[in-house]
Write an enzyme that holds these catalytic residues in place. Structure first.
Site, PDB file in Angstrom:
ATOM      1  N   ASP A 291     -13.800 -30.415 -27.298  1.00 55.36           N
ATOM      2  CA  ASP A 291     -12.902 -31.507 -26.939  1.00 55.36           C
ATOM      3  C   ASP A 291     -12.830 -32.531 -28.075  1.00 55.36           C
ATOM      4  O   ASP A 291     -13.686 -32.572 -28.962  1.00 55.36           O
ATOM      5  CB  ASP A 291     -13.396 -32.175 -25.654  1.00 55.36           C
ATOM      6  CG  ASP A 291     -12.278 -32.816 -24.839  1.00 55.36           C
ATOM      7  OD1 ASP A 291     -11.181 -33.027 -25.392  1.00 55.36           O
ATOM      8  OD2 ASP A 291     -12.503 -33.104 -23.650  1.00 55.36           O
TER       9      ASP A 291
ATOM     10  N   ASP B 223      -4.717 -32.576 -19.309  1.00 60.76           N
ATOM     11  CA  ASP B 223      -5.631 -33.081 -18.286  1.00 60.76           C
ATOM     12  C   ASP B 223      -4.922 -33.229 -16.946  1.00 60.76           C
ATOM     13  O   ASP B 223      -5.578 -33.420 -15.918  1.00 60.76           O
ATOM     14  CB  ASP B 223      -6.187 -34.444 -18.707  1.00 60.76           C
ATOM     15  CG  ASP B 223      -7.263 -34.332 -19.777  1.00 60.76           C
ATOM     16  OD1 ASP B 223      -7.759 -33.212 -20.016  1.00 60.76           O
ATOM     17  OD2 ASP B 223      -7.606 -35.365 -20.376  1.00 60.76           O
TER      18      ASP B 223
END
Length: 701
Positions: free
Chosen positions: A454, A523
């Site tokens: 990430d 997301d």
């Protein structure tokens, strides 16, 4: 397929297209042709015609080559924006070059070599074609001599469009939680710019475009398209003047990024920009990109990606061995094949305010370490994965307290925090080596099958106090350091798959695809929003790379409720299926339905992840679908969606694509020819809101 350069004429032949350029007496390469395949002899004639057109007397204020340059330089009588902008000693910002020769590396790769006049600098333009695709790869390389050169602009390619009356540009835009949304704009005289200034690909624009004359549809019409293999700051600049063709400059680095100073003898090579032409509309463009990605870019593309469970939305930072094992048992009972422990397992990471950079297992949360959990997950028949964010550090961490100079910052100024974190200066070789050692140790110490990499904030305060002259290197060298780390890890740990994530879809591009097995697309896992995000994603990237989760309601992004679990699954089944909900809160009926749908996905997975994809309509209130067809056209699966029903209307027949017109297919208990299914269509009975279906077709004759 072939490449050639003779008598100043460059000709690239792909299976279905031809590309040609001409380098005349002034050594300025001019674009001649790109489109449906023609004979090489035709290309030579067109090159001579181009030279004749531009040999006439031109009025003042206009360059003869303007808009036609294969790779425009800054300076002299070239007044458009340049693909190459160099600054030499004495603040000279004008580049003139001489064709020094060419090198045919093989039948697929040719290099045109130029010497910069009055300076010991050389530039090469590279072209590569393939046997099985019409995609053309282009890039450039720059070799410095004994002096110092500052690079202000160094694009991978300039793509010249036909001299149409109209140029319509399709691109992907958005923001966090709304990535890869498809937009179309008319190019007017002047310039249109898309770029990332964030050090990542970004959520806000994606390095891909398509251009048509305004008449192309999903299935018909000529469309040109290009993409950039790069995961940092980039710029796309489309420029057009009255009566000139549209020209698109494409490359790394945003406006004002540097300059990047080249040391004596240094070689700088741009990332690749790939381009293609299709006469089969936007759908044809997408399928060509998908085939190229699976055949030439994505590692291990033939593998099936497993059904994943990720713990983040179920537990957040509240992780421990018992809680994770409970989730793992439930995930295994649903048929999940990979369990991923997300954020919170390391250092003093009880929130997003601490712990990043301390990649040691928290003994407070996992007193026995991770090995017992990993072993039990494996005994449940699942692989095990971890979340990491290696490019970041929290000020509240052992790493930052020991090395506060390892982050991007300016002397005398406090760096700006985002999400309570700072960006490590991976342009520094010692910092990059430290990251590599930490990750290598982590993977060596644990039996992992998956890593979610990430990056939850952009690069800012891009300073380097101990090396102020190297500031211009940051935007390039950070990304190449990430690439190098991933390349080494993949080589040393071939059994580990990697997911590229940057706060969702902030690092979706072909450069990261070459080093990852799938993308975390957004997301935002709300199924309705995901339909539009996935529609845009599919314009260039294949379903095999698109991770999609089924999560709980209300969605944390928009608080939506009332979306059936079946619809949420059907949306997520359009890519690599994952589950991210709190399974402990699911009802018995929900768990039973999830188990059935996971099993159904595994049946259709080969088609979804490896089949040819067709978009049937656009996400909206009415019926639309995504269809996948096997290579031999013997099987197909359709994921159909109706978001809302108005009045008493029923969906129109859904016209399928890609079938064998002469074959007979079994579908919904009927037997119909491919011709009937493609011309009349499939009649579906979807009623109400958030209605969806999975339809399977099998060839019986």
């Amino acid at each position: 397929m072939s490449v050639s350069f003779a008598d100043g004429v460059l000709v690239l032949q792909t299976p279905g297209t031809t590309y040609a350029a001409y380098c005349g007496a002034d050594d300025i390469p001019l674009h001649c042709y790109w489109g449906p395949r023609i004979a090489s002899a035709d290309a030579v004639v067109l090159a001579a015609g181009m030279a004749g057109r531009l040999a006439v007397e031109w009025p003042s204020f206009r360059s003869a080559a303007n808009g036609h340059e294969e790779y425009p330089l800054e300076g002299r009588l070239q007044f458009g924006r340049a693909a190459l902008s160099l600054e030499f000693p004495g603040a000279v910002r004008s580049t003139e070059w001489t064709l020094a020769g060419h090198l045919v590396h093989d039948e697929h790769h040719v290099e045109l070599m130029f010497d910069v006049q009055r300076y010991e600098v050389s530039v090469s333009l590279h072209y590569r074609v393939y046997e099985d695709t019409d995609v053309i790869d282009r890039w450039a390389s720059l070799r410095n001599g004994p002096g110092v050169v500052d690079v202000h602009r160094f694009d991978s390619a300039a793509w010249v469009m036909p001299e149409w009356e109209r140029h319509r540009l399709s691109h992907l835009t958005g923001r966090w939680a709304a990535e890869t949304l498809l937009r179309r704009v008319e190019l007017v005289d002047g310039r249109f710019v898309l770029e990332s200034r964030r050090g990542t690909t970004s959520h806000h624009a994606n390095p891909w475009f398509a251009i048509d004359d305004g008449s192309a549809t999903e299935d018909f019409g000529g469309v040109y398209s290009a993409a950039l293999h790069w995961s940092g700051s980039w710029r796309l600049l489309a420029q057009r003047e009255l009566g000139e063709p549209a020209q698109v400059l494409f490359g790394w680095g945003h406006e004002g990024f540097g300059p990047r100073r080249l040391a004596a003898g240094e070689v700088l090579e741009t990332p690749v920009s790939s381009g293609l032409f299709s006469a089969a509309g936007f759908g044809g463009v997408s399928r060509m990109w998908h085939a190229y990605a699976l055949g030439q870019v994505l590692p291990r593309a033939a593998e099936d990606r497993p059904v994943l469970f990720n713990s983040w939305e179920a537990t957040g930072f509240s992780v421990d061995e018992a809680g994770q094992l409970g989730l793992a048992r439930q995930a295994a009972s649903l048929g999940c094949e990979l369990f991923v422990l997300d954020d919170g397992w390391f250092g003093r990471r009880s929130s997003d305010a601490a712990g990043l950079g301390d990649w040691w297992v928290s003994r407070e949360r996992f007193p026995r370490g991770l090995e017992p959990l990993i072993d039990e997950v494996h005994e449940l028949g699942m692989g095990f994965g971890l979340w990491v964010e290696p490019e970041m550090v929290n000020p509240d961490s052992d790493l930052y307290r020991a090395h506060p100079d390892w982050v991007y910052r300016f002397e005398g100024r406090s760096p700006a925090l985002m999400r309570n974190q700072l960006v490590l200066n991976l342009a520094r070789p010692d910092v990059a080596q430290w990251v590599l050692r930490e990750l290598d140790s982590l993977l060596s110490a644990h039996d992992l099958q998956f890593v979610k990499w990430d990056m939850n904030r952009p690069v800012a305060d891009a300073g380097w106090p101990s090396a102020p002259g190297a500031v211009g290197r940051i935007w390039f060298d950070h990304v190449t350091a990430v690439y190098s780390i991933l390349d080494v890890l993949r080589e040393k740990h071939p059994g580990v798959a990697f997911e590229a994530c940057s706060g969702g879809g902030g690092r979706v591009d072909l450069g990261m695809m070459a080093r990852s097995d799938q993308f975390w697309v957004s997301d935002n896992t709300d199924a309705l929003d995901r339909r539009s995000i996935q529609h845009g994603f599919s314009q260039v990237y294949p379903a095999r790379t698109m991770a999609c989760w089924v999560t709980d309601q209300p969605s944390f992004i928009n608080k939506r409720v009332g979306v059936p679990l079946e619809y949420r699954f059907h949306v997520a089944m359009a890519g690599v299926l994952g589950i991210g909900g709190d399974l402990a809160a699911w009802s018995v009926d929900e768990l039973a339905l999830a188990r059935e749908l996971v099993a159904e996905y595994k049946v259709i997975r080969p088609l979804v992840q490896h089949g040819t994809q067709y978009r049937l309509g656009v996400p909206g209130r009415e019926l639309s679908a995504v269809q996948y067809v096997s290579a031999d056209r013997a099987e197909s699966v359709v994921l159909a969606y109706q978001e809302a029903q108005q009045f008493d209307s029923v969906p129109r027949p859904l016209q399928l694509r890609g079938l064998d017109a002469d074959a007979v297919y079994s579908v919904d208990g009927l037997e119909l020819t491919g011709a009937a299914l493609m011309s009349y269509g499939l009649v579906l009975h979807l009623t109400g809101d958030y209605a969806s279906r999975v339809i399977r077709l099998e060839r019986v004759l």
